[in-house]
Design an enzyme around this catalytic site. Structure first.
Site, short mmCIF file in Angstrom:
data_model
loop_
_atom_site.label_atom_id
_atom_site.label_comp_id
_atom_site.label_asym_id
_atom_site.label_seq_id
_atom_site.Cartn_x
_atom_site.Cartn_y
_atom_site.Cartn_z
N TYR A 281 0.78 -1.24 0.00
CA TYR A 281 0.00 0.00 0.00
C TYR A 281 0.82 1.29 0.00
CZ TYR A 281 -3.69 -3.31 0.87
OH TYR A 281 -4.55 -4.37 0.75
N ILE A 282 2.01 1.29 0.60
CA ILE A 282 2.84 2.50 0.57
C ILE A 282 3.66 2.48 -0.71
CG2 ILE A 282 4.76 3.69 1.67
CD1 ILE A 282 3.77 2.67 4.36
#
Length: 906
Positions: free
Chosen positions: A864-865
Site C-alpha cells: 500500500y505504501i
C-alpha cells in the site's frame, strides 16, 4: 409490499430477505435525531481499539462473524472470472505463513461465551501503545486524541493539495496554446518553428519541483538524463559482491540488458491492450512421479499394517508427512475432507491388503495410524539435512542445471525471468483461514490440462513423452505463459513473469500512479459522500456510507461468494450480524475478511453514519440480511469512475497509506545511527498501519524472540561489567578513581544468571570449534585429501576448557585478568564505549520489535505504501535500501529504486 410501519423504510422480500425502501422519509431522520444523543461533529477514522475509551454497556453481537448456514449469493464472481482478472492480487507477495488464521480449537479454549456453532473466538480488541506509533509514553495527550488529530491534519492537507493541483492544471491549460509541441506544430508558421531549437538550447536541467505533482507516467521521457537517473538508491555496501557472485550468467545478462532499458521512462509502453509482439519460452517443469514407500513402511489400520495401491499410498503419504502440522490435523473439517477423498480412491483401487493378501476395508479415520509414514519422512529429512555441504551444493547445481531452460523467456526480444515455472505438485489443500474445502485432495496436474501461451512464430515446447498439451494459444493481451484449472475450487493457475520483470513492475507502477492521481479528486469525493450521507434516496445514502467506511476504515469493497467458497465479506456484502451499534456513535465490526482472516474492530463514526447504519439495520431486517441491500461492488466502482477513470474502491487503501506516509516523511527529522533512522521510518510506517487499520495478531513466537533479544542485551551488559573489572587489573588505582559503584555488577544479573551465561558461552565456543572442524574435514574429503583425526578436534576444544577454567577462577576471586595485546586503561574504556553503543542499538531494535507486534508493517510497506517513498527516505537520510527491502523486494521494486531521487514527492 410496504411495511405497516410508516417510519420503517423497509420491505420484506420473501426470496431475498428484507430489503430497504428506495427513499427515506424525513420523519425517519428526525425521529432518530431525537433518539440519539448529540455529541457534536466527530472527526472519525481511527478505531477505538487503538486507544482507551470509557466502558459502555453494549449488546453482545448476535454472531461472531458467521451467519447460520451459508450466506445468500447474488452472483458468483469466481467461476466467471477471466484469467486476466484472476491473475492480479493485492497480496501476492504476502507469504501464506504470515496470514492470520483462527482455529476452532482456539475458539473453544479462549472464548468466554458459548461459541460451539462459530469458528472464531471473541477477544478484546488490542490497544496500541504510544510506543507503537513512535510517540513518547509519558505524553499527557491520550493516544486516541493524537491519532484523530493527526488524521484530521492529514485530510485537510489532502484537500488543500487537491485544490492546488487542479488550479495548476487550469493555469497550465490556459497557457497550453502558447506552447508548441513537436506533434502539434505542423500548421505553425516556419518563422515560429525556427525559434524552437533556440528554446531548447539550455542544458536541460529541470527546476526543482516544477512538475512534482505530475505523475511520472505523464512526464516526457528524458533519454539524455538516463545516466543520472540510473544511479543506485544508495552507495554500494559491504556484502554486495557476495550476492553478485551467487548470480547465474543468465541473471547477469538480464541485468546488463535492464541497464539499457528503463520502461518507466517510456510512458507509452503497456498503455494498450496488446502486451507483447513476440514471446518464446520452454514451457513448465512437472513435479517428479511418486516413489512408493519402502516395503517395511506401511499405514496401520486397526493395529494391522496394510499394503495399499500406489495411488492410495501416495494420498496416505500426504497426510502422514504432515503430522507435525497440528493446525491442520487437529481441524475436524480437514480430517473429514481428507478421509472422504482418501476412501474414494481406496474404493477404486481395492482398499488395503494385510500380509496374507486379505482385503482390509478402511472405514474409520480414527483407526488409521500414519505414524510409520511420518517417521519415515522425518528420517529422510534428517538424512538430507546431514548431507555434507559439498554434496548439497552438487545436488542444487544439478537441479539448477535441469531447470535453467525454464527460468527465462524472450518477451519482445528481451530476456525476462519467469516466476513460478513449476507445476504445483499433488497434495492436500490447506486453504486460507477456515476454508470449507481444507483437506481435499489436490490432484496431479497432467500436460493434457495445460494451455500454453506463446508467439505464433515461436517453437512450441514439447510435452512430456506420451502426452500432449491441452491447447496452444497466441493471446497477446495475456501476460501468462501457461495456465491450468485446479480441481479444488476450479480456479485457474498461471505461470507468470517474475516479480522483477517489466510486466510485473508496470502493474505495480500503474497501481501507485493511480493512487497518485486520486489525490487530485479526493476532496470532491469526500465532500460529495458527506453530502449524500443525508440523501433521501436509499441507494445514494447506502453508497455514500459505504464509501465513507472504505475511505476512513480501509474496509475492502467485498464480493459475493458461492456456497462452496469461504464465507468472507467486505463492506458491500456486510450482513446484519456483522455490525453492532453502540450509542452514541460507536460501531463494532466482526466478520471474516479476505483470506478468511477475522476483521474485528470497534470504531467511532460520524453521527450521521451511525444513524444511517441504524436505518439500514431496522426491522424487519434480521440475521443473514444485507446491510447495503441496494448496493453492489460493481455499482460502487462504476460511480467512482465518474470522478476519475479507473478509480475503484481498492485504490483508496493505496492512496491513504501512501499519502499518509508522504506527509509523515515531509516533516521527519531522522537523526542518529542507522538503527535509529530505521526505527524512525518504522514509527512512520506503524502510524500508517494503525491509521489504515493494518493490524495483525501477535505472532506465536514473538515472546520467545523478544526474550532472545533481551538475553543478548544482558550478555553485553555482563561483558561491560567484566571489561570494567579488567581496568582494575591493569591499574588498581582505577577502583578509587572511578568509585566502587562504577564496578558494581547490575543487580538483575545475579550469581545464578552469571553461572548459566558462562556455561552457555563455553558451550557456544565448543559448538563453534566443532562445526569449523567438521567443515574443514568435509572440504578435505571433497578435495580428495586425508581428513584430520579426532585428536585434532580434542586439541582445539582445549580453548573452550580454558575459558571454563577462567570463569571458574573469576567467580572465586572476584577479579578479571585483562585480555588482548598490550591492554591499557584507554583501550579498555574504548571497548566499553563500543559495547555500550551495541547495547543502545539493540535496545532500539527491541523497542521497535515490541512496537510492531500487533501492527502489520509488511502489509503497508509492500502493498500500500508507494515504494518510491521508501527509496526517498533511504536517499534522504543515507540509510541502505537493504534495511527496508529484502533481495526479492529490491528486485520487485527495482523500477522505484532507479526512478526517483530524494526530492521526489508522492
Amino acid at each position: 409490499m410496504s411495511s405497516s410501519d410508516d417510519d420503517t423504510p423497509l420491505v420484506k422480500d420473501r426470496a431475498n430477505g428484507a430489503k430497504s425502501e428506495d427513499r427515506i422519509p424525513k420523519n425517519v431522520d428526525r425521529a432518530l435525531d431525537k433518539q440519539l444523543p448529540s455529541n457534536g461533529h466527530v472527526e472519525p477514522g481511527v478505531s477505538i481499539r487503538m486507544g482507551p475509551v470509557e466502558d459502555m454497556d453494549v449488546d453482545t453481537p448476535q454472531t461472531n462473524g458467521n451467519a447460520n448456514g451459508k450466506r445468500k449469493a447474488r452472483t458468483s464472481l469466481t467461476n466467471g472470472k477471466s484469467y486476466k482478472e484472476a491473475s492480479s492480487s493485492e497480496d501476492d507477495d504476502k507469504p501464506l505463513s504470515k496470514r492470520r488464521r483462527t482455529s476452532q480449537k482456539q475458539a473453544k479454549e479462549d472464548s468466554d461465551t458459548d461459541l460451539s456453532d462459530v469458528p472464531l473466538r471473541v477477544r478484546k480488541p488490542p490497544k496500541a501503545t504510544a510506543a507503537q506509533i513512535g510517540e513518547s509514553s509519558d505524553s499527557d495527550t491520550p493516544l486516541n486524541a493524537k491519532l484523530v488529530k493527526q488524521k484530521e491534519i492529514i485530510e485537510k492537507a489532502a484537500e488543500k493539495e487537491a485544490k492546488s493541483i487542479r488550479n495548476k492544471e487550469k493555469t497550465a491549460a490556459k497557457r497550453k496554446p502558447k506552447v508548441i509541441s513537436e506533434s502539434e506544430d505542423d500548421d505553425v508558421p516556419l518563422a515560429r518553428k525556427r525559434k524552437q531549437p533556440a528554446k531548447r538550447a539550455s542544458n536541460g536541467v529541470q527546476k526543482p519541483d516544477s512538475d512534482s505533482d505530475v505523475p511520472l507516467a505523464k512526464k516526457k521521457p528524458q533519454p539524455k538524463k538516463g545516466k543520472a537517473k540510473a544511479e543506485p538508491a544508495v552507495p554500494a555496501k559491504k556484502g554486495k559482491g557476495k550476492a553478485k557472485a551467487e548470480q547465474t550468467e543468465q541473471d547477469k545478462e538480464a541485468e546488463d540488458e535492464e541497464e539499457s532499458y528503463k520502461w518507466w521512462e517510456d510512458p507509452t509502453k503497456g498503455d494498450g491492450t496488446k502486451k507483447w509482439t513476440t514471446l518464446e519460452h520452454n514451457g513448465v517443469v512437472f513435479p517428479p512421479e511418486y516413489e512408493p514407500l519402502p516395503k517395511n513402511v506401511k499405514l496401520i489400520y486397526d493395529g494391522v499394517p496394510v499394503t495399499l495401491h500406489k495411488d492410495a499410498e501416495e494420498i496416505a503419504t500426504f497426510y502422514g508427512g504432515m503430522l507435525n502440522s497440528t493446525h491442520n490435523i487437529e481441524n475436524p473439517t480437514f480430517n473429514k475432507n481428507f478421509f472422504e477423498d482418501f476412501t474414494a480412491v481406496l474404493d477404486k483401487t481395492g482398499n488395503g491388503k494385510d500380509k496374507s493378501g486379505n482385503t482390509v476395508k478402511i472405514k474409520k479415520f480414527d483407526k488409521c495410524d500414519f505414524k510409520p509414514i511420518f517417521e519415515h519422512f522425518e528420517a529422510d529429512r534428517a538424512k538430507k539435512k546431514a548431507l555434507p555441504a559439498a554434496e548439497k551444493k552438487a545436488l542444487k547445481a544439478q537441479k539448477d542445471e535441469a531447470e535453467a531452460p525454464y527460468m527465462f523467456c524472450m518477451w519482445d526480444g528481451r530476456k525476462q525471468k519467469v516466476g513460478n515455472f513449476r507445476v504445483e505438485p499433488p497434495g492436500l489443500f490447506r486453504g486460507r483461514g477456515e476454508h470449507p474445502k481444507t483437506g481435499r485432495l489436490k490432484k496431479r496436474v497432467t500436460p493434457e490440462q495445460i494451455i500454453i501461451n506463446i508467439g505464433k512464430e515461436a517453437t512450441v515446447p514439447e510435452a512430456p513423452t506420451g502426452h500432449r498439451w491441452k491447447e496452444i494459444k497466441h493471446d497477446q493481451e495475456g501476460t501468462w505463459l501457461a495456465m491450468w484449472q485446479e480441481n479444488i475450487n476450479g480456479a485457474y493457475k498461471y505461470v507468470m513473469l517474475a516479480a522483477n520483470s517489466d510486466i510485473k513492475g508496470q502493474s505495480d507502477y500503474k497501481k501507485f500512479e493511480k493512487a497518485r492521481e486520486l489525490k487530485k479528486h479526493i476532496d470532491r469525493i469526500r465532500k460529495d459522500y458527506q453530502r449524500e450521507l443525508k440523501s433521501e434516496k436509499m441507494v445514494d445514502r447506502q453508497r455514500a456510507t459505504a464509501i465513507y467506511l472504505i475511505d476512513q476504515f480501509a474496509l475492502r469493497a467485498g464480493n459475493e461468494k458461492g456456497e462452496d467458497e469461504a464465507d468472507t465479506v467486505g463492506c458491500c456484502s456486510l450482513k446484519f450480524q456483522h455490525i453492532t451499534l453502540k450509542p452514541p456513535n460507536y460501531v463494532i465490526f466482526d466478520f471474516l475478511g479476505k483470506d478468511s482472516i477475522r476483521f474485528y474492530d470497534e470504531v467511532q463514526v460520524d453521527s450521521q453514519v451511525f444513524k444511517n447504519l441504524k436505518i439500514f439495520k431496522k426491522a424487519p431486517k434480521t440475521e443473514g440480511d444485507d446491510i447495503f441491500d441496494r448496493l453492489t461492488t460493481s455499482a460502487l466502482n462504476k460511480h467512482l469512475t465518474s470522478y476519475m477513470p479507473g478509480l475503484t474502491a481498492k485504490v483508496f487503501r493505496t492512496y491513504n497509506a501512501s499519502w499518509t506516509m508522504a506527509r509523515l516523511l515531509k516533516d521527519m527529522k531522522a537523526v542518529g545511527t542507522v538503527a535509529e533512522k530505521v526505527k524512525a521510518y518504522n514509527d512512520a510506517n506503524r502510524e500508517v498501519a494503525i491509521l489504515c487499520n493494518h493490524k495483525r495478531t501477535v505472532a506465536a513466537g514473538h515472546a520467545g524472540s523478544v526474550e532472545k533479544m533481551q538475553d543478548k542485551i544482558d550478555g553485553l551488559r555482563y561483558q561491560v561489567w567484566r571489561t570494567k573489572l579488567m581496568m582494575i587489573d591493569v591499574d588498581p588505582r582505577m577502583k578509587k578513581k572511578k568509585g566502587a559503584e562504577f564496578f558494581e555488577r547490575p543487580e538483575d544479573l545475579d550469581d545464578d544468571w552469571v553461572k548459566q551465561h558462562q556455561d552457555a558461552l563455553v558451550e557456544e565456543q565448543r559448538q563453534k570449534i566443532t562445526k569449523k572442524f567438521e567443515k574443514e574435514n568435509e572440504k578435505l574429503k571433497a578435495d580428495g585429501e586425508k581428513e584430520m583425526k579426532p585428536k585434532e578436534l580434542d586439541e582445539r576444544l582445549e580453548v573452550a576448557e580454558e575459558l571454563a577454567q577462567k570463569f571458574k577462577k573469576e567467580n572465586k576471586t572476584g577479579k578479571v585478568e585483562a585480555e588482548g595485546k598490550g591492554p591499557t586503561v584507554d583501550k579498555i574504556e574504548g571497548n566499553i564505549d563500543k559495547l555500550n553503543q551495541r547495547i543502545e542499538t539493540m535496545k532500539v531494535q527491541l523497542e521497535d520489535k515490541e512496537g510492531n507486534k500487533e501492527v502489520a508493517l509488511g502489509t503497508s510497506k509492500i502493498n500500500y505504501i508507494d515504494p518510491r517513498l521508501t527509496v526517498v527516505f533511504s536517499k534522504k537520510f543515507d540509510v541502505p535500501i537493504e534495511r527496508f527491502f529484502s533481495k526479492t523486494l529490491r528486485e520487485k521494486f527495482d523500477w522505484a529504486i532507479k526512478s526517483v531521487d530524494e526530492d521526489w514527492d508522492f
